[in-house]
Each structure stands twice: as structure tokens, then as C-alpha cells.
Design an enzyme around this catalytic site. Structure first.
Site, mmCIF file in Angstrom:
data_model
loop_
_atom_site.group_PDB
_atom_site.id
_atom_site.type_symbol
_atom_site.label_atom_id
_atom_site.label_comp_id
_atom_site.label_asym_id
_atom_site.label_seq_id
_atom_site.Cartn_x
_atom_site.Cartn_y
_atom_site.Cartn_z
ATOM 1 C CG ASN A 11 -1.799 1.201 1.314
ATOM 2 O OD1 ASN A 11 -1.926 1.969 0.360
ATOM 3 N ND2 ASN A 11 -2.428 1.393 2.467
ATOM 4 C CE LYS A 13 -0.190 3.161 4.861
ATOM 5 N NZ LYS A 13 -0.030 3.336 6.320
ATOM 6 C CG HIS A 97 -5.898 1.529 5.254
ATOM 7 N ND1 HIS A 97 -5.422 2.444 6.153
ATOM 8 C CD2 HIS A 97 -4.861 0.705 4.962
ATOM 9 C CE1 HIS A 97 -4.140 2.188 6.392
ATOM 10 N NE2 HIS A 97 -3.783 1.129 5.682
ATOM 11 C CD GLU A 99 -3.122 5.306 6.726
ATOM 12 O OE1 GLU A 99 -2.019 4.952 7.175
ATOM 13 O OE2 GLU A 99 -3.355 5.450 5.501
ATOM 14 C CD GLU A 167 -5.433 -1.478 8.368
ATOM 15 O OE1 GLU A 167 -4.358 -1.034 7.966
ATOM 16 O OE2 GLU A 167 -6.500 -0.855 8.278
ATOM 17 N N GLY A 173 1.147 -6.559 16.229
ATOM 18 C CA GLY A 173 0.379 -7.467 17.087
ATOM 19 C C GLY A 173 0.986 -8.857 17.068
ATOM 20 C CB SER A 204 4.790 -1.868 12.014
ATOM 21 O OG SER A 204 4.050 -0.740 12.381
#
Length: 247
Positions: A11, A13, A97, A99, A167, A173, A204
Site C-alpha cells: 500500500n 498510500k 483501511h 486511516e 491491521e 500485534g 508495521s
């Protein structure tokens, strides 16, 4: 049932220029990575670079849009419809997503409607779910992601073209959530869907941690953010060999 094919999405972004696209795609095109039998690779540039990326990218990699509108196009200024993506021969789209959920207040029901509409138009969907740091600290992670998944499950019946992306909004996680999600699908949607649906990780991921993460049970790949703009994305694609070796 056939094993789930490892999936690596990149992605990009809201980043890049036309020259950046050329540079990133050149690195990908020259990379030696596992075959299509072992890994499915999808990159997601901003809308304005979709055609450029599609035209330059190697044929064994696909392209995804980062969003699309919830219904047919029309008087929706600034939006991109699923039909437009199909017309451009863009096979994938990222929906829900974190965001967009956080910054644009997209609700789980709205995301679910988007997923259902995109699938109905013939797109494949990378559907994103995940909890915030506050929800994580409150111990409600599974409750939150189950509710987000339930919203999607109530709107679709065929999961063949869905990749579910966990995510965590807060950080990295563990595999526990993936196991919980698969059990939720088994109990609430059905054993076949639980067994066949790929559940990938979007927190991440980078070249340093990808092999360790790839070895986690019930984790079928990654949706990569910043690292997908760098050469280390190739290393992340290669982590598919960890999964195939342990299969």
C-alpha cells in the site's frame, strides 16, 4: 482443500511521483521472487498512477486501488467508482483501511456496503479490520474486529475474492488475533470459508520482521505500508518461502 496462497500487498498510500513509480516498479520487475504458485503480489499506488503502474509492472504482479465509492458513480465529486476500476482493468481494491476509518469516519456498515458493491462489480477486495490502541488497552480487540468482520459477513455470501487484513491501528500485534478471526469465521460463516479465506497482517511489517511474522500460524501474508516503497519489499515477498517451507 488446497493450501492458502501467501499474499503480499504493498500500500503506497498518498506517496510518490511518476518518477518514483518508475523506480519502484523497476526494482520489482528485476527482483527474483518466489513463483506465482507460492505467493500472490499486489501493489496499490495512488489513483493517479494506477494506469502507469499497470502498464509498467511485471505480469505476475497485480495492481489495487486504495479505495472506491460505495455504489454506482454519479454526482459524487472526488470519488472513484468500482465500475471505473473495472474499466481500467484494475483487479483489486483496498477497503476499510484504518486511516479511512479513523480520519474519514468510515463506519463498519459503510465499509461492508463498499465491500459488497465492489465484489458485485467483479473486483477482488482487500478488506481491512483492526482496533485502536485504546481498544487494545481496554481488552476489546476481538470484540472490535469480530464486529467489523460481522458487518461484512452480513452483506456478502461469497468470500472467494476477499482477503481479510488485520491491521492493528496501534502497532505490531501477534498471531493470536488471526487465530481468533479464523475461529469466528468458522463459527459464524462456515468451516469452508474459514479454511479458504486468507487472513493477512498489516501492522508495521518490514524486511527485518517479515520472516518471523510469516511463520505465525493462521497468518497468510501481509499488507505492507511504508516498506512497500523501498527495496526491502522484495525481502517481504520472499518471506513467502518461510510459509511454504512450514506447510
Amino acid at each position: 482443500m488446497a493450501p492458502r496462497k501467501f499474499f503480499v500487498g504493498g500500500n503506497w498510500k498518498c506517496n510518490g511521483t511518476g518518477d518514483d513509480v518508475k523506480k519502484i516498479v523497476t526494482v520489482l520487475n528485476e527482483a527474483e521472487v518466489p513463483s506465482e504458485d507460492a505467493v500472490e503480489v499486489v501493489v496499490s499506488p495512488p489513483f493517479v498512477f494506477l494506469q502507469q503502474a499497470t502498464g509498467l509492472l511485471r505480469p505476475d504482479f497485480a495492481v489495487a486501488a486504495q479505495n472506491c465509492w460505495v455504489r454506482k458513480g454519479g454526482a459524487f465529486t472526488g470519488e472513484i467508482s468500482a465500475e471505473m476500476l473495472v474499466n481500467l482493468q484494475v483487479p483489486w481494491v483496498i477497503l476499510g483501511h484504518s486511516e479511512r476509518r479513523a480520519l474519514l469516519n468510515e463506519s463498519s456498515d459503510f465499509v461492508a456496503d463498499k465491500v459488497a458493491y465492489a465484489l458485485a462489480q467483479g473486483l477482488k477486495v482487500i478488506a481491512c479490520i483492526g482496533e485502536t490502541l485504546e481498544q487494545r488497552e481496554a481488552g476489546t480487540t476481538m470484540e472490535v474486529v469480530a464486529a467489523q468482520t460481522k458487518a461484512i459477513a452480513e452483506k456478502i455470501s461469497d468470500w472467494t475474492n476477499v482477503v481479510l487484513t488485520y491491521e492493528p491501528v496501534w502497532a505490531i500485534g501477534t498471531g493470536k488475533v488471526h487465530d481468533g478471526l479464523r475461529k469466528w469465521l468458522q463459527a459464524n460463516v462456515g468451516p469452508a470459508v474459514a479454511e479458504s479465506t486468507r487472513i493477512i497482517y498489516g501492522g508495521s511489517v518490514n524486511g527485518a520482521n517479515c520472516k518471523e511474522l510469516a511463520a505465525q500460524p493462521d497468518l497468510d501474508g501481509f499488507l505492507v505500508g511504508g516498506a512497500s516503497l523501498k527495496p526491502e519489499f522484495v525481502d517481504i515477498i520472499k518471506s513467502a518461502t518461510v510459509k511454504s517451507a512450514s506447510a
